[in-house]
Design an enzyme around this catalytic site. Structure first.
Site, PDB file in Angstrom:
ATOM      1  N   PRO A  59       0.833  -1.205   0.000  1.00 34.72           N
ATOM      2  CG  PRO A  59      -0.690  -1.524   1.730  1.00 34.72           C
ATOM      3  CD  PRO A  59       0.592  -2.051   1.157  1.00 34.72           C
ATOM      4  CD  GLU A  60       3.080   2.923  -4.286  1.00 33.82           C
ATOM      5  OE1 GLU A  60       3.174   4.071  -4.711  1.00 33.82           O
ATOM      6  OE2 GLU A  60       3.350   1.928  -4.983  1.00 33.82           O
ATOM      7  NE  ARG A 110       5.279 -12.110   1.480  1.00 33.60           N
ATOM      8  CZ  ARG A 110       6.021 -11.663   0.468  1.00 33.60           C
ATOM      9  NH1 ARG A 110       5.471 -10.963  -0.495  1.00 33.60           N
ATOM     10  NH2 ARG A 110       7.313 -11.903   0.432  1.00 33.60           N
TER      11      ARG A 110
END
Ligand SMILES: [Zn+2]
Length: 267
Positions: free
Chosen positions: A2-3, A109
Site C-alpha cells: 500500500p502506498e 506475510r
C-alpha cells in the site's frame, strides 16, 4: 505494498467508522506483528481506550487514543484492516469495539508492524521521513532534485527524500510525465521537474478518488478492493501495448524493483 493513496483511503474510512468508539478488548492471534510493547502490555494499553482520531504520515497510520497513547500501524506488504471483521484466528489481531463490532488486522506475510507508543513523533521512521508531495511547492521540488545524481525513479520512491510514493505510483507518474525511470535526477529540465511534480500529485489524487489500487493484498476497510487498477498505464503491463503509442511496455529492474515503462513515450 500500500502506498499513500491506499493508506489515505483506509485513514479516511477508519475516521468515519471508528472515532468515538471504545476498544473493549484486544485478542492477539499472532503476536509477531506487535513490535512494541510485548503482546500482554499491548492488550492492556488498548483495552478501555476510546479512539480519538486517525492520522497518516507517509504510509503509517496513527490511531490516537484517549489515554494519550497512539497505535501506529504500518501495513507493509500484506497488512489489511477490515471492519466489521469476524474475529477469526486467521486475523493476526482483533480489536473488539463498543459498538459490538470487530476491527480485524490481517497480515498474510507477517511483515506488518503494530506499535503502541507514547509519542509517535519520536519514532525513528517518522523522523527520517521526507516531505509529502502535497506539502511542498513545485519550486521546492525543483531545488530538491537539483543536486541529486540518483536515478529518478528510485529517488522519488526514497521515503527520506519524499514520502508516500512507492513503486506503483512512481512508475505511473513517470509515464505521465514522459520521463524514462533510469534518468539521473539532475538531468531533468526545469520543465520536466515541474511536470513530474504535477503528475505525482495528480496520480496520487486520482488514486485516492478511486480508493487506491488493489494489487497484492490491499483492500479498503470494508474488505472491497480499490478500483484504481483499471487506470494503470504501465504498472504490471509488461508486454502489453502502450495505451498512447502501442509500443510494448517494458519491465526492467531498477534499484532492486520491477520497473514498468514505455520505451518510446518515456525519454
Ligand atoms: Zn508509449
Amino acid at each position: 505494498m500500500p502506498e499513500l493513496p491506499e493508506v489515505e483511503t483506509i485513514k479516511r474510512e477508519l475516521a468515519c467508522a471508528l472515532v468515538g468508539k471504545k476498544i473493549t478488548e484486544v485478542v492477539v492471534h499472532n503476536p509477531k506483528v506487535i513490535r512494541e510493547p510485548v503482546a500482554a502490555k499491548f492488550k492492556l494499553g488498548l483495552a478501555g481506550a476510546t479512539i480519538k482520531g486517525i492520522l497518516r504520515r507517509a504510509k503509517l497510520l496513527l490511531v490516537e487514543l484517549s489515554n494519550g497513547k497512539t497505535l501506529a500501524i504500518h501495513l507493509k506488504m500484506t497488512g489489511q484492516l477490515v471492519y466489521p471483521g469476524k474475529g477469526l484466528p486467521s486475523a493476526r489481531v482483533s480489536f473488539y469495539l463498543s459498538d459490538g463490532k470487530i476491527l480485524d488486522f490481517n497480515d498474510q506475510r507477517l511483515f506488518a508492524e503494530l506499535r503502541l507508543i507514547d509519542d509517535w513523533h519520536a519514532l525513528k521512521f517518522i523522523q527520517g521521513l521526507g516531505p509529502e508531495p502535497f506539502d511542498i511547492t513545485p519550486g521546492q521540488f525543483k531545488e530538491m532534485l537539483a543536486s541529486k545524481k540518483t536515478k529518478i525513479k528510485p529517488l522519488i520512491m526514497d521515503q527520506t527524500f519524499i514520502s508516500g510514493v512507492g513503486n506503483l505510483y512512481a512508475a505511473e507518474a513517470l509515464f505521465r510525465a514522459r520521463i524514462h525511470p533510469a534518468r539521473s535526477a539532475n538531468s531533468l529540465t526545469d520543465k520536466e521537474k515541474v511536470l513530474l511534480f504535477k503528475e505525482i500529485k495528480d496520480t496520487l489524487t486520482e488514486a485516492i478518488k478511486y480508493k487506491g489500487s488493489s494489487v497484492d493484498q490491499y483492500v479498503q476497510l470494508s474488505g472491497e478492493p480499490g478500483s484504481y487498477v483499471k487506470f494503470h498505464k504501465v504498472y504490471d503491463r509488461a508486454g502489453k501495448p502502450c495505451l498512447v503509442c502501442k509500443t510494448l511496455i517494458k519491465r526492467i529492474s531498477l534499484g532492486g524493483r520491477g520497473t514498468y515503462f514505455c520505451p518510446r513515450c518515456q525519454k
